[in-house]
Design an enzyme around this catalytic site. Sequence first.
Site, short mmCIF file in Angstrom:
data_model
loop_
_atom_site.label_atom_id
_atom_site.label_comp_id
_atom_site.label_asym_id
_atom_site.label_seq_id
_atom_site.Cartn_x
_atom_site.Cartn_y
_atom_site.Cartn_z
N CYS A 26 -74.55 -21.94 -77.73
CA CYS A 26 -74.12 -20.56 -77.51
C CYS A 26 -72.74 -20.51 -76.86
CB CYS A 26 -75.13 -19.83 -76.63
SG CYS A 26 -76.70 -19.50 -77.44
N HIS A 79 -78.06 -26.16 -74.90
CA HIS A 79 -77.62 -24.93 -74.27
C HIS A 79 -76.14 -25.03 -73.91
CE1 HIS A 79 -81.40 -22.93 -74.16
NE2 HIS A 79 -81.99 -23.81 -73.36
#
Length: 642
Positions: free
Chosen positions: A322, A273
């Site tokens: 991301c 993440h």
Amino acid sequence: MINDIVIVCHPVSVCIPVGHKVTLSVQAEGTGNLNYQWFTADENDVRHEVCWGTQADLTFKAKKTQLFVCRVNNHFCNVFSEWVRVKVLDIDKSGLPEQWTGEPHIAVNPESKRVQQGAKLTLRCAAFGNPAPRYQWYRNGHLILDTISDTLQIDCATAAHGGTYLCSVSNVLQERWSEAVDVHVVPIDPLRPAAPTATDKVALLIGNLNYFSHPGLMAPIMDVHELANLLQQLGFRVVSLLDLTKDEMLAAIDSFIQLLNRGVYGLFYYAGHGYERAGRNYLVAVDAPQPYRPENCVCVQRVMRSMQQRQTALSVILLDTCRKWYNQDCTLSAIMPMGPSGNTVYGYATCEDAEAFEVQDGGKSTGIFTKYLIKHIMQSEKVTHVLEQVSEDVNRDPLVTGRQVVEIKHTLKEPRSLADPVRTTGHTKELHQRDVCWRQANELPRKKCLMFLCKVEVEVSFSALYSNVLLVFGAIKTKGPRTEDCTITLTSTPPMEDIFSGPGRMEEMDILCEKSNNPDYTLRLCGLQKLKESLIIKVDLHYTHTERKQRFTESQQLHIGKPLVASWKLYKTNHSAPAKKQEGASTQSTGDISKNKPQLKQTVDGSRRPFTRKAECAPKVTQRNEPEENDESELQDFNYGH
């Protein structure tokens, strides 16, 4: 002595094609009936009894290169023959005579070469033979000393190495000569710049998947493992780690930075993440709370700055994460752009304010970006060209078309490639220091054989999946005379978490361990970076006594110290910064995250649907500041100890 056994004719080594039938023979003399038993060993020195090898002659079809030895015994003593090697070559055998009797047959002739001065010169000649052939190289008709293998290698060619080469191949049956080839050593063009080289190549790979407060991921398991293997083939010293807290990430990066020096290629890869805020990219540690802020994560630009400060010849950061903007209504810091520096490369899985995806295809999960990175990374092309090919493939992938676009940023001044050769001339001291540090993080415990009171022998061996994940294999090698139904279990002290035991993870584990030799028990030890004391492996042997018809258990302990990255003692480094005022952020408690751990994202079996690598953060705010690049105002707070 009169009862001694004498081997009058030992077996001989051979070199044969795949699938060829071969016979190994031993002749011995001694009192009484002589018994024979053949044994084999593979290239890892794992020895096995050849079940059908109970005669003086051992005949079989060779499939792979192996070592063989024969034991000869009678009622008084036993002796062993010399070890011999059956070398198997998987090369063209079309010219081998149908009634071949073992004379040397050259299957691969050397080839003419044109090399530049200072480059490596390699000539190869391969031949079948029974007995195995001997090699001797000649240049311009003169014997070259100490060149008695099938490969002639000269590390640094000079003009004196030019000439005509050929190789003599012989055994007791015949002598053959290879084709003569010409080697031309040409001077380096002074107008052409020398090809780029590295003084060393070092890579740190981190994959975070089991988050305390955010959705779990699948792909880092396979992505980090496969990428580590490919980088090792490219000559990189690789440290690969899974599931790190923020402090552990910073400590690992600190150790990685210490391995970098002038002329070294440094590569940092992260899968997990992440997000973007105020022009910076942040990597979310597994212990980042909900909602997270920059102080809970690792800033990528700070990592690059530290790599550049070590004067690397190439600094590459690859991020499969991301880049959604999360500013949380805070004020932008003043911009302090970095000074001019070259040969830096960023490879982003996606563009600004966008998500990166992973996909599960059957039993294997992979990040879309890393999937194509693995496809192209072995190419000997400029690193930015490799990333451009990755970008084109991602753009063509129908699963993420219009949703994920690779972004490449660089200041590459020279055509440097991840496949560039390593030249250590003039850097011996630094190389030795890196070698010692790197070996500590990759050193495995030695294989050990344990003999129990019941005469059962258990072999304990080790393998590394990652630098912080150790596999311990237990295998029963010999059963006792009064034992049956033998089983073993392995446990560790202190106990270590198994991150592969969750739902959907066993398929990945089966893929990673499919090359193991079917042990009787496998113990997975994960999170070795947390290990503060020596590791003890307890081996419990369970068996049934054939006479008493009772079940018994015997135990032994094996002390293996601090294996792999545990030797780095990452837990000792405290990188936690003083708490800062959180502007615009909610002050409510996130609660006990261990009791509310998000479930792992999965798809229906066999489906191919991408999931985002966006970690859930704070609620959307009404005001969002546009991010700006190269925001380095907080670099002064980031100290790696230099």
